[in-house]
Motif scaffolding. Structure first.
Motif, PDB file in Angstrom:
ATOM      1  N   VAL A 129       6.508   6.069  -5.967  1.00 17.88           N
ATOM      2  CA  VAL A 129       7.264   4.887  -6.408  1.00 17.88           C
ATOM      3  C   VAL A 129       8.317   4.520  -5.363  1.00 17.88           C
ATOM      4  N   GLY A 130       8.947   5.535  -4.751  1.00 11.81           N
ATOM      5  CA  GLY A 130       9.956   5.277  -3.734  1.00 11.81           C
ATOM      6  C   GLY A 130       9.378   4.564  -2.519  1.00 11.81           C
ATOM      7  N   VAL A 131       8.234   5.048  -2.014  1.00 12.80           N
ATOM      8  CA  VAL A 131       7.587   4.409  -0.866  1.00 12.80           C
ATOM      9  C   VAL A 131       7.110   3.009  -1.248  1.00 12.80           C
ATOM     10  N   LEU A 132       6.635   2.856  -2.479  1.00 14.13           N
ATOM     11  CA  LEU A 132       6.203   1.544  -2.959  1.00 14.13           C
ATOM     12  C   LEU A 132       7.381   0.570  -2.983  1.00 14.13           C
ATOM     13  N   PHE A 133       8.539   1.062  -3.396  1.00 11.80           N
ATOM     14  CA  PHE A 133       9.746   0.229  -3.434  1.00 11.80           C
ATOM     15  C   PHE A 133      10.159  -0.183  -2.016  1.00 11.80           C
ATOM     16  N   VAL A 134      10.094   0.757  -1.062  1.00 14.37           N
ATOM     17  CA  VAL A 134      10.417   0.438   0.335  1.00 14.37           C
ATOM     18  C   VAL A 134       9.465  -0.625   0.867  1.00 14.37           C
ATOM     19  N   THR A 135       8.177  -0.498   0.538  1.00 16.54           N
ATOM     20  CA  THR A 135       7.181  -1.480   0.967  1.00 16.54           C
ATOM     21  C   THR A 135       7.521  -2.867   0.442  1.00 16.54           C
ATOM     22  N   LEU A 136       7.916  -2.933  -0.826  1.00 13.57           N
ATOM     23  CA  LEU A 136       8.270  -4.218  -1.428  1.00 13.57           C
ATOM     24  C   LEU A 136       9.518  -4.810  -0.776  1.00 13.57           C
ATOM     25  N   ILE A 137      10.527  -3.977  -0.516  1.00 13.98           N
ATOM     26  CA  ILE A 137      11.762  -4.458   0.105  1.00 13.98           C
ATOM     27  C   ILE A 137      11.486  -4.988   1.510  1.00 13.98           C
ATOM     28  N   VAL A 138      10.685  -4.245   2.297  1.00 10.72           N
ATOM     29  CA  VAL A 138      10.345  -4.677   3.655  1.00 10.72           C
ATOM     30  C   VAL A 138       9.624  -6.018   3.615  1.00 10.72           C
ATOM     31  N   THR A 139       8.738  -6.173   2.654  1.00 14.30           N
ATOM     32  CA  THR A 139       7.986  -7.424   2.530  1.00 14.30           C
ATOM     33  C   THR A 139       8.891  -8.588   2.164  1.00 14.30           C
ATOM     34  N   VAL A 141      12.273  -8.826   2.481  1.00 16.79           N
ATOM     35  CA  VAL A 141      13.365  -9.084   3.430  1.00 16.79           C
ATOM     36  C   VAL A 141      12.831  -9.588   4.765  1.00 16.79           C
ATOM     37  N   LYS A 142      11.813  -8.915   5.312  1.00 17.05           N
ATOM     38  CA  LYS A 142      11.326  -9.231   6.655  1.00 17.05           C
ATOM     39  C   LYS A 142      10.123 -10.158   6.656  1.00 17.05           C
ATOM     40  N   ASP A 144       7.214  -9.306   6.308  1.00 17.51           N
ATOM     41  CA  ASP A 144       6.284  -8.597   7.176  1.00 17.51           C
ATOM     42  C   ASP A 144       5.960  -7.263   6.505  1.00 17.51           C
ATOM     43  N   MET A 145       4.889  -6.581   6.977  1.00 21.08           N
ATOM     44  CA  MET A 145       4.495  -5.313   6.380  1.00 21.08           C
ATOM     45  C   MET A 145       4.885  -4.127   7.251  1.00 21.08           C
ATOM     46  N   TRP A 146       5.524  -4.386   8.403  1.00 19.48           N
ATOM     47  CA  TRP A 146       5.788  -3.319   9.363  1.00 19.48           C
ATOM     48  C   TRP A 146       7.279  -3.140   9.607  1.00 19.48           C
ATOM     49  N   ILE A 147       7.640  -1.889   9.927  1.00 21.75           N
ATOM     50  CA  ILE A 147       8.976  -1.554  10.398  1.00 21.75           C
ATOM     51  C   ILE A 147       8.856  -1.238  11.884  1.00 21.75           C
ATOM     52  N   TYR A 148       9.619  -1.940  12.708  1.00 24.38           N
ATOM     53  CA  TYR A 148       9.505  -1.789  14.156  1.00 24.38           C
ATOM     54  C   TYR A 148      10.546  -0.803  14.667  1.00 24.38           C
ATOM     55  N   VAL A 205      -0.576  -7.220  -3.310  1.00 23.62           N
ATOM     56  CA  VAL A 205      -0.798  -8.662  -3.421  1.00 23.62           C
ATOM     57  C   VAL A 205       0.441  -9.421  -2.944  1.00 23.62           C
ATOM     58  N   LYS A 206       1.622  -8.934  -3.341  1.00 22.23           N
ATOM     59  CA  LYS A 206       2.867  -9.576  -2.916  1.00 22.23           C
ATOM     60  C   LYS A 206       3.028  -9.497  -1.407  1.00 22.23           C
ATOM     61  N   SER A 207       2.508  -8.425  -0.801  1.00 25.61           N
ATOM     62  CA  SER A 207       2.597  -8.250   0.651  1.00 25.61           C
ATOM     63  C   SER A 207       1.482  -8.990   1.384  1.00 25.61           C
ATOM     64  N   HIS A 208       0.583  -9.621   0.643  1.00 22.15           N
ATOM     65  CA  HIS A 208      -0.577 -10.308   1.200  1.00 22.15           C
ATOM     66  C   HIS A 208      -1.483  -9.347   1.971  1.00 22.15           C
ATOM     67  N   ASP A 209      -1.475  -8.074   1.555  1.00 26.97           N
ATOM     68  CA  ASP A 209      -2.329  -7.064   2.177  1.00 26.97           C
ATOM     69  C   ASP A 209      -3.534  -6.811   1.275  1.00 26.97           C
ATOM     70  N   TYR A 210      -4.372  -7.830   1.140  1.00 27.34           N
ATOM     71  CA  TYR A 210      -5.525  -7.737   0.245  1.00 27.34           C
ATOM     72  C   TYR A 210      -6.574  -6.778   0.784  1.00 27.34           C
TER      73      TYR A 210
END
Length: 431
Positions: A129-139, A141-142, A144-148, A205-210
């Motif tokens: 759930v924590g990693v899922l939450f980070v994924t949602l926040i990155v999507t 805020v940025k 984007d799906m990546w952290i550079y 789906v929210k991240s458009h990573d189908y």
């Protein structure tokens, strides 16, 4: 340790011979400016091989088959990635390959003791759930799906996969803990898993990573099937077919109401839209045809000028420069990695479900990439495990191979008790 010296030596020789043959092909047919480039590449490959052979002897295992297959495919990938367009030295990919090896051993150590994993199930769900939450926040805020991080990128959603596999893993004992809810016997953990799966799908789906959705759904489908169809389980076939029917209905609904650009990819004619959505696939098919069975030679292809040549359409890039025959051999090596844990029964049902879920993820992900590149299915943009470039993908794939190794050489030490080696035959299932 359990290593047979003769088998260990022959396996090491085979891996070295395979890589030397590839390097000889680079020397004979490769596109390079100075032979020094080939020598440096060869020295790095052989050094990593020998170092890995020495390192794995420090790990107490029942079998080392997956170790040899892993180093075989990783250094094949390193040679591929260093030759696309022109023979050189892909330092970034070498670093990610070494990180993949380290991640593999971490997965092996962490997943050997199924009793310990089962006792930490709440922590596993919390991390997922924590990693899922980070994924949602990155999507959000940025956008984007990546952290550079400098020249390297991390895709948080990739790190959900091994946690999700562990969440899907179960034992027969866990599935017998049923509770009656509205006149129906249910397992609370199964309900929790369904909720977690739905949350992952919504975030993807929210991240458009189908493209990653089929991989997560394959892990869930295999894991849930083994949950409800464990040996001697009294489960109605009608309920099983009903569950399958519900999954099919949701897939059809998802396809029907997918965004416009997804719908376009489902129906696009790549040859009439070679500059639009059909651009990569049309170029990939032309490259595969140009490469034929034996390829144009390392560094002699044109596909290296196309976007995502080293990850999303890497199968076509390998086919063009090394030949379709060699590309299929590389794919076969990955298939064997997934086959070994399924052919050799795990010593616990928990480890067995881990093996099945990991293998399902690898096969589906590889099929999506290859079939998408060859225009047999809509282009998804997912990577091939081990062959594609990408730090997150390689690290997670390595960790999941470590999980497979753990299922072949499990530890039965109880939490807080001295370690004891298993004395039961390998073919017996233990809980």
């Amino acid at each position: 340790m359990y290593a047979n010296p003769i088998a260990f030596g022959l396996s090491s020789f085979f891996v070295l011979l395979a890589h030397i043959a590839m390097l000889f092909n680079v020397y004979i047919n490769g596109n390079y400016k100075n032979v020094r480039d080939v020598v440096i590449l060869g020295a790095a490959v052989l050094l990593v091989d020998i170092a890995y052979f020495a390192v794995i002897l420090f790990f107490r295992q029942t079998t080392y088959a997956l170790d040899f297959l892993l180093i075989l495919i990783l250094n094949m990938s390193f040679i591929f990635q260093s030759c696309f367009g022109e023979v050189g030295f892909n330092v970034k990919h070498l670093i990610t390959c070494i990180a993949c090896i380290a991640s593999c051993k971490a997965g092996f150590i962490l997943c050997r003791n199924h009793k310990l994993l089962q006792s930490r199930k709440k922590l596993i769900y919390g991390l997922a759930v924590g990693v899922l939450f980070v994924t949602l926040i990155v999507t959000l805020v940025k956008k984007d799906m990546w952290i550079y991080i400098g020249k390297f990128t991390l895709q948080p959603s990739e790190f959900i996969k091994p946690l999700f596999v562990l969440a899907c893993a179960t034992s027969i004992e866990d599935q017998q803990k049923k509770h009656k809810v509205l006149f129906v016997n249910v397992v609370y953990e199964n309900i929790t898993l369904i909720i977690l799966t739905a949350a992952i799908c919504l975030v993807q789906v929210k991240s458009h990573d189908y493209g990653s959705l089929p991989t997560f759904l394959s892990i869930f489908s295999v894991g849930f099937l083994l949950r409800i169809c464990y040996p001697k389980a009294k489960f109605s076939k009608k309920k099983l077919f009903a569950v399958i029917g519900v999954i099919i209905v949701f897939v059809l609904i998802g396809l029907k109401y997918a965004p416009d650009y997804v719908q376009h990819r489902l129906h696009v004619d790549i040859w009439s839209d070679k500059t639009g959505d059909g651009y990569q696939q049309s170029k990939a098919l032309i490259a595969i045809a140009n490469g034929g069975w034996l390829g144009l030679g390392p560094g002699n292809g044109f596909l290296s000028n196309i976007f995502a040549y080293d990850n999303d359409i890497v199968f076509a890039t390998i086919s063009e420069e090394w030949g379709l025959l060699f590309a299929l051999m590389a794919v076969l090596a990955i298939i064997i990695i997934t086959a070994i844990p399924l052919v050799n029964p795990a010593r616990s049902y928990y480890h067995g479900t881990i093996s099945a879920c990991v293998c399902a993820a690898f096969i589906v992900q590889m099929a999506l990439n290859i079939f998408g590149s060859c225009n047999l299915i809509p282009f998804t943009g997912v990577t091939i495990p081990f062959l594609s470039s990408g730090g997150s993908s390689l690290m997670v794939s390595g960790f999941m191979v470590g999980m497979l190794m753990a299922t072949q050489s499990p530890s039965f030490r109880e939490p807080g008790h001295p370690k004891q080696e298993p004395s039961v035959p390998a073919w017996r299932w233990q809980e």
